[in-house]
Design a protein around this motif. Structure first.
Motif, PDB file in Angstrom:
ATOM      1  N   VAL A   1       0.872  -1.168   0.000  1.00  0.00           N
ATOM      2  CA  VAL A   1       0.000   0.000   0.000  1.00  0.00           C
ATOM      3  C   VAL A   1       0.913   1.223   0.000  1.00  0.00           C
ATOM      4  N   LEU A   2       0.713   2.117  -0.953  1.00  0.00           N
ATOM      5  CA  LEU A   2       1.575   3.281  -1.122  1.00  0.00           C
ATOM      6  C   LEU A   2       0.754   4.553  -0.957  1.00  0.00           C
ATOM      7  N   ASP A   3       1.224   5.433  -0.079  1.00  0.00           N
ATOM      8  CA  ASP A   3       0.482   6.646   0.260  1.00  0.00           C
ATOM      9  C   ASP A   3       1.477   7.786   0.427  1.00  0.00           C
ATOM     10  N   ALA A   4       0.955   8.995   0.512  1.00  0.00           N
ATOM     11  CA  ALA A   4       1.701  10.167   0.979  1.00  0.00           C
ATOM     12  C   ALA A   4       3.057  10.312   0.286  1.00  0.00           C
ATOM     13  N   ASP A   5       4.157  10.261   1.068  1.00  0.00           N
ATOM     14  CA  ASP A   5       5.481  10.534   0.512  1.00  0.00           C
ATOM     15  C   ASP A   5       5.878   9.527  -0.559  1.00  0.00           C
ATOM     16  N   ALA A   6       5.400   8.293  -0.484  1.00  0.00           N
ATOM     17  CA  ALA A   6       5.704   7.320  -1.541  1.00  0.00           C
ATOM     18  C   ALA A   6       5.134   7.775  -2.878  1.00  0.00           C
ATOM     19  N   LEU A   7       3.961   8.375  -2.858  1.00  0.00           N
ATOM     20  CA  LEU A   7       3.346   8.866  -4.092  1.00  0.00           C
ATOM     21  C   LEU A   7       4.107  10.059  -4.651  1.00  0.00           C
ATOM     22  N   THR A   8       4.561  10.930  -3.757  1.00  0.00           N
ATOM     23  CA  THR A   8       5.338  12.089  -4.205  1.00  0.00           C
ATOM     24  C   THR A   8       6.669  11.652  -4.795  1.00  0.00           C
ATOM     25  N   LEU A   9       7.318  10.659  -4.186  1.00  0.00           N
ATOM     26  CA  LEU A   9       8.576  10.144  -4.730  1.00  0.00           C
ATOM     27  C   LEU A   9       8.358   9.575  -6.132  1.00  0.00           C
ATOM     28  N   MET A  10       7.242   8.895  -6.351  1.00  0.00           N
ATOM     29  CA  MET A  10       6.953   8.349  -7.678  1.00  0.00           C
ATOM     30  C   MET A  10       6.682   9.456  -8.688  1.00  0.00           C
ATOM     31  N   ALA A  11       6.015  10.513  -8.241  1.00  0.00           N
ATOM     32  CA  ALA A  11       5.741  11.625  -9.148  1.00  0.00           C
ATOM     33  C   ALA A  11       7.033  12.313  -9.574  1.00  0.00           C
ATOM     34  N   GLU A  12       8.041  12.278  -8.710  1.00  0.00           N
ATOM     35  CA  GLU A  12       9.324  12.915  -9.009  1.00  0.00           C
ATOM     36  C   GLU A  12      10.261  12.006  -9.791  1.00  0.00           C
ATOM     37  N   ASP A  13      10.068  10.709  -9.699  1.00  0.00           N
ATOM     38  CA  ASP A  13      10.901   9.736 -10.416  1.00  0.00           C
ATOM     39  C   ASP A  13       9.965   8.791 -11.164  1.00  0.00           C
ATOM     40  N   ARG A  14       9.686   9.109 -12.416  1.00  0.00           N
ATOM     41  CA  ARG A  14       8.678   8.373 -13.180  1.00  0.00           C
ATOM     42  C   ARG A  14       9.081   6.919 -13.435  1.00  0.00           C
ATOM     43  N   ASP A  15      10.374   6.592 -13.317  1.00  0.00           N
ATOM     44  CA  ASP A  15      10.787   5.206 -13.495  1.00  0.00           C
ATOM     45  C   ASP A  15      10.134   4.304 -12.455  1.00  0.00           C
ATOM     46  N   LEU A  16       9.862   4.856 -11.268  1.00  0.00           N
ATOM     47  CA  LEU A  16       9.234   4.061 -10.220  1.00  0.00           C
ATOM     48  C   LEU A  16       7.818   3.640 -10.609  1.00  0.00           C
ATOM     49  N   VAL A  17       7.139   4.491 -11.363  1.00  0.00           N
ATOM     50  CA  VAL A  17       5.763   4.188 -11.772  1.00  0.00           C
ATOM     51  C   VAL A  17       5.732   2.926 -12.627  1.00  0.00           C
ATOM     52  N   THR A  18       6.783   2.705 -13.408  1.00  0.00           N
ATOM     53  CA  THR A  18       6.824   1.528 -14.282  1.00  0.00           C
ATOM     54  C   THR A  18       6.963   0.234 -13.483  1.00  0.00           C
ATOM     55  N   LEU A  19       7.312   0.331 -12.200  1.00  0.00           N
ATOM     56  CA  LEU A  19       7.481  -0.857 -11.359  1.00  0.00           C
ATOM     57  C   LEU A  19       6.196  -1.261 -10.645  1.00  0.00           C
ATOM     58  N   LEU A  20       5.144  -0.449 -10.768  1.00  0.00           N
ATOM     59  CA  LEU A  20       3.879  -0.781 -10.119  1.00  0.00           C
ATOM     60  C   LEU A  20       3.294  -2.061 -10.717  1.00  0.00           C
ATOM     61  N   HIS A  21       2.528  -2.787  -9.897  1.00  0.00           N
ATOM     62  CA  HIS A  21       1.965  -4.060 -10.343  1.00  0.00           C
ATOM     63  C   HIS A  21       0.586  -4.256  -9.715  1.00  0.00           C
TER      64      HIS A  21
END
Length: 284
Positions: A126-146
């Motif tokens: 479960v990803l919330d708050a600062d984890a979401l902001t980190l993903m918004a700043e590093d789009r490569d992380l978004v590609t790792l979602l499943h």
């Protein structure tokens, strides 16, 4: 499109049997940030335990251990200062079946590596708050979602994470918000819970909504920490075996019912403590 409700199947999933032990109800890990920032993660961890997870561990960096030790009782505590600590912990305890990351975590650059480890380890999260902001700043992380990820953004986080899909004016209609949430889930392959007076939950296959605008007690959810409690509830339900989409829907409904049970004057700490009365009212 459908409305979130407490179905018989959902009620059955919340029950516990007398012949079960704690590990039959899962083991959740909630990661926190450094000292003086642990409150949000502690709220999430308490919520995961109250919603019925058999065991909940708070993973904290070394400097936060004394603060956490002074504040928790029923929660377990482990040092997780860097990604290697997390990797070793998961290898040592394969019973951990969900990770909650984001509340009070912090936006330091090194935290990106911890988030990447969570996303690549294969454990539902479960990803919330600062984890979401980190993903918004590093789009490569978004590609790792499943498919075993649940994202719980509020309006600002949704806009940053999904440019062009979020609200660009005072408020979406319910139909517009449902469509945006479904499109976000389709883009990521994950479950997306878009918070608000109308909370929408989607996976790539469908979308549901919980409209609390006619529930006066839920207005008091506009308080610091309420969202952290929701992410912890969802993590606890996933630990208990609910699939991510079902856990997000059930968590949103229990969150609203806890708010109604408390009513005016609600603060985030009240929400986990209201769950026993909510369960009793539901006949659980």
């Amino acid at each position: 499109m459908s409305t979130i409700s407490m179905t018989p199947e959902r009620l059955d999933a919340l029950c516990k049997r007398a012949d079960q032990h704690k590990y039959d109800h899962g083991s959740a890990l909630v990661l926190t940030g450094p000292a003086l920032r642990t409150g949000a993660a502690r709220l999430a961890a308490r919520a995961a335990l109250r919603v019925g997870a058999g065991l909940v561990t708070l993973g904290a960096p070394r400097d936060a251990l004394p603060e956490c030790t002074a504040q928790i009782s029923a929660l377990m505590l482990r040092e997780v200062s860097e990604p290697l600590d997390l990797t070793l912990m998961l290898a040592d305890d394969p019973r951990i079946n969900v990770i909650c990351l984001g509340p009070g975590f912090g936006l330091e650059r090194e935290n990106t590596d911890m988030l990447r480890t969570v996303l690549t380890c294969g454990t539902p999260c479960v990803l919330d708050a600062d984890a979401l902001t980190l993903m918004a700043e590093d789009r490569d992380l978004v590609t790792l979602l499943h498919k075993d990820c649940v994202l719980t953004p509020h309006a600002g986080e949704f806009r940053r994470l999904f440019p062009g899909l979020g609200e660009d004016r005072q408020a979406f209609s319910r139909a517009e918000k449902e469509d945006a949430t479904w499109r976000a889930a389709e883009q990521t392959g994950a479950v997306v819970l878009y918070k608000g007076a109308v909370t929408t939950v989607a996976n790539p296959d469908g979308v549901t909504a919980l409209d609390t605008r006619d529930r006066p007690g839920c207005a008091w959810l506009a308080t610091a920490g309420a969202g952290d409690v929701l992410s912890g509830m969802i993590a606890g339900l996933m630990a208990r075996g609910l699939r991510p989409f079902e856990a997000a829907q059930t968590g949103a409904l229990l969150h609203a019912q806890a708010a109604e049970a408390v009513g005016p004057g609600l603060i985030a700490e009240d929400l986990p403590e209201a769950l026993p009365a909510v369960f009793k009212a539901l006949g659980i």
